[in-house]
Design a protein around this motif. Sequence first.
Motif, PDB file in Angstrom:
ATOM      1  N   LEU A 107       0.860  -1.206  -0.104  1.00 46.93           N
ATOM      2  CA  LEU A 107       0.074   0.183   0.039  1.00 46.93           C
ATOM      3  C   LEU A 107       0.932   1.340  -0.099  1.00 46.93           C
ATOM      4  N   ALA A 108       1.978   1.286   0.915  1.00 46.82           N
ATOM      5  CA  ALA A 108       2.719   2.319   0.880  1.00 46.82           C
ATOM      6  C   ALA A 108       3.634   2.802  -0.394  1.00 46.82           C
ATOM      7  N   VAL A 109       3.876   1.739  -0.887  1.00 45.62           N
ATOM      8  CA  VAL A 109       4.726   1.792  -2.245  1.00 45.62           C
ATOM      9  C   VAL A 109       3.721   2.009  -3.312  1.00 45.62           C
ATOM     10  N   TRP A 110       2.538   1.925  -3.343  1.00 40.43           N
ATOM     11  CA  TRP A 110       1.434   2.151  -4.141  1.00 40.43           C
ATOM     12  C   TRP A 110       1.463   3.817  -4.014  1.00 40.43           C
ATOM     13  N   LEU A 111       1.218   4.092  -2.871  1.00 42.75           N
ATOM     14  CA  LEU A 111       1.089   5.556  -2.504  1.00 42.75           C
ATOM     15  C   LEU A 111       2.473   6.491  -3.115  1.00 42.75           C
ATOM     16  N   CYS A 112       3.698   5.737  -2.939  1.00 44.63           N
ATOM     17  CA  CYS A 112       4.803   6.504  -3.333  1.00 44.63           C
ATOM     18  C   CYS A 112       4.571   6.675  -4.893  1.00 44.63           C
ATOM     19  N   VAL A 113       4.031   5.919  -5.588  1.00 46.85           N
ATOM     20  CA  VAL A 113       4.121   6.026  -7.026  1.00 46.85           C
ATOM     21  C   VAL A 113       2.724   6.816  -7.335  1.00 46.85           C
ATOM     22  N   PHE A 114       1.831   6.567  -6.757  1.00 52.02           N
ATOM     23  CA  PHE A 114       0.318   7.141  -7.176  1.00 52.02           C
ATOM     24  C   PHE A 114      -0.110   8.042  -5.826  1.00 52.02           C
ATOM     25  N   PRO A 115       0.444   8.948  -5.665  1.00 46.44           N
ATOM     26  CA  PRO A 115      -0.178   9.616  -4.259  1.00 46.44           C
ATOM     27  C   PRO A 115      -1.480  10.701  -4.608  1.00 46.44           C
ATOM     28  N   ARG A 116      -1.893  10.864  -5.614  1.00 43.59           N
ATOM     29  CA  ARG A 116      -2.994  11.741  -5.698  1.00 43.59           C
ATOM     30  C   ARG A 116      -4.302  10.790  -5.801  1.00 43.59           C
ATOM     31  N   SER A 117      -5.179  11.245  -4.923  1.00 42.34           N
ATOM     32  CA  SER A 117      -6.518  10.616  -4.687  1.00 42.34           C
ATOM     33  C   SER A 117      -7.606  11.581  -4.472  1.00 42.34           C
ATOM     34  N   PRO A 118      -8.697  11.348  -4.687  1.00 41.94           N
ATOM     35  CA  PRO A 118      -9.781  12.286  -4.097  1.00 41.94           C
ATOM     36  C   PRO A 118      -9.921  12.229  -2.668  1.00 41.94           C
ATOM     37  N   LEU A 119     -10.612  13.357  -2.292  1.00 44.89           N
ATOM     38  CA  LEU A 119     -10.699  13.775  -0.859  1.00 44.89           C
ATOM     39  C   LEU A 119      -9.414  13.945  -0.207  1.00 44.89           C
ATOM     40  N   ALA A 120      -8.281  14.357  -0.868  1.00 45.24           N
ATOM     41  CA  ALA A 120      -6.900  14.768  -0.017  1.00 45.24           C
ATOM     42  C   ALA A 120      -7.071  16.195   0.049  1.00 45.24           C
ATOM     43  N   LEU A 121      -6.460  16.829   1.043  1.00 39.12           N
ATOM     44  CA  LEU A 121      -6.619  18.166   1.287  1.00 39.12           C
ATOM     45  C   LEU A 121      -5.162  18.888   0.768  1.00 39.12           C
ATOM     46  N   GLY A 122      -4.266  18.009   0.750  1.00 38.13           N
ATOM     47  CA  GLY A 122      -2.764  18.486   0.106  1.00 38.13           C
ATOM     48  C   GLY A 122      -2.892  18.715  -1.455  1.00 38.13           C
ATOM     49  N   GLN A 123      -2.114  20.026  -1.792  1.00 42.31           N
ATOM     50  CA  GLN A 123      -2.278  20.425  -3.180  1.00 42.31           C
ATOM     51  C   GLN A 123      -1.652  19.371  -4.213  1.00 42.31           C
ATOM     52  N   GLY A 124      -0.614  18.764  -3.758  1.00 44.44           N
ATOM     53  CA  GLY A 124       0.094  17.666  -4.737  1.00 44.44           C
ATOM     54  C   GLY A 124      -0.475  16.246  -4.281  1.00 44.44           C
ATOM     55  N   SER A 125      -1.451  16.193  -3.580  1.00 49.05           N
ATOM     56  CA  SER A 125      -2.017  14.762  -3.291  1.00 49.05           C
ATOM     57  C   SER A 125      -3.504  14.813  -3.680  1.00 49.05           C
ATOM     58  N   ARG A 126      -4.272  16.008  -3.994  1.00 53.02           N
ATOM     59  CA  ARG A 126      -5.762  16.153  -4.215  1.00 53.02           C
ATOM     60  C   ARG A 126      -5.887  15.883  -5.928  1.00 53.02           C
ATOM     61  N   VAL A 127      -7.055  15.163  -6.093  1.00 55.89           N
ATOM     62  CA  VAL A 127      -7.656  15.045  -7.329  1.00 55.89           C
ATOM     63  C   VAL A 127      -9.207  14.878  -7.040  1.00 55.89           C
ATOM     64  N   GLY A 128      -9.925  15.446  -7.936  1.00 60.01           N
ATOM     65  CA  GLY A 128     -11.485  15.369  -7.859  1.00 60.01           C
ATOM     66  C   GLY A 128     -11.803  13.916  -8.632  1.00 60.01           C
ATOM     67  N   PHE A 129     -13.259  13.574  -8.387  1.00 59.70           N
ATOM     68  CA  PHE A 129     -13.919  12.373  -8.801  1.00 59.70           C
ATOM     69  C   PHE A 129     -14.134  12.774 -10.193  1.00 59.70           C
ATOM     70  N   SER A 130     -14.498  13.783 -10.563  1.00 59.07           N
ATOM     71  CA  SER A 130     -15.092  14.044 -11.846  1.00 59.07           C
ATOM     72  C   SER A 130     -14.086  13.875 -13.109  1.00 59.07           C
ATOM     73  N   VAL A 131     -14.667  13.729 -14.394  1.00 59.83           N
ATOM     74  CA  VAL A 131     -13.981  13.481 -15.344  1.00 59.83           C
ATOM     75  C   VAL A 131     -12.986  15.063 -15.738  1.00 59.83           C
ATOM     76  N   GLU A 132     -14.117  16.036 -15.538  1.00 57.02           N
ATOM     77  CA  GLU A 132     -13.375  17.561 -15.473  1.00 57.02           C
ATOM     78  C   GLU A 132     -12.180  17.778 -14.806  1.00 57.02           C
ATOM     79  N   ALA A 133     -12.271  17.207 -13.658  1.00 59.71           N
ATOM     80  CA  ALA A 133     -11.182  17.463 -12.686  1.00 59.71           C
ATOM     81  C   ALA A 133     -10.076  16.376 -13.017  1.00 59.71           C
ATOM     82  N   GLN A 134     -10.237  15.284 -13.522  1.00 54.54           N
ATOM     83  CA  GLN A 134      -8.979  14.483 -14.089  1.00 54.54           C
ATOM     84  C   GLN A 134      -8.274  15.157 -15.218  1.00 54.54           C
ATOM     85  N   SER A 135      -9.316  15.765 -16.194  1.00 56.93           N
ATOM     86  CA  SER A 135      -8.537  16.541 -17.202  1.00 56.93           C
ATOM     87  C   SER A 135      -7.890  17.513 -16.822  1.00 56.93           C
ATOM     88  N   SER A 136      -8.169  18.469 -15.885  1.00 58.12           N
ATOM     89  CA  SER A 136      -7.398  19.528 -15.511  1.00 58.12           C
ATOM     90  C   SER A 136      -5.967  18.882 -14.882  1.00 58.12           C
TER      91      SER A 136
END
Length: 162
Positions: free
Chosen positions: A130-159
């Motif tokens: 799990l930790a190694v996965w997060l080292c490679v793919f740290p961005r996820s929905p509902l994260a507060l950190g700017q470098g960790s945050r991504v939305g659920f929507s397609v629009e957010a994904q494209s941005s």
Amino acid sequence: MAIRIVSLVARLGLAAVWLISGGLKFLDPVQTKIAVRAYQLLPESLVGPVAMALPLIEIILGLLLLVGLAVRASAVVSVLVLVVLIGVIISVWARGLSIDCGCFGGGGAADVGAWDYLSEILRDIGFLALAVWLCVFPRSPLALGQGSRVGFSVEAQSSVAR
């Protein structure tokens, strides 16, 4: 999108592991000290400080992962902590000691066998994955950190991709 969902599950799962593990140790500092001493790896002068620091490190990692701040850094520290924990369990097993790891509270002398150590190592390897996965793919929905945050929507994904 699937990677983001897996990252969310990994982040929350690893957060739960650290918060439960650290919380149980923090609530019973005497038992945690007994567990650290049982490994017979540290001089007595370091048993107390390690028994105090380990639960705090685990709780801090759990909180950071739970809210999604510094996810990649928390994942890297998680990898380091888990590698050390796996190493000390292997060390205890190789030296023929019979102890409970104290990974989720408790710990100390116990009647354990090879299967107990192997199952603890396999469990920790799962947490390490799990930790190694997060080292490679740290961005996820509902994260507060700017470098960790991504939305659920397609629009957010494209941005994010831009």
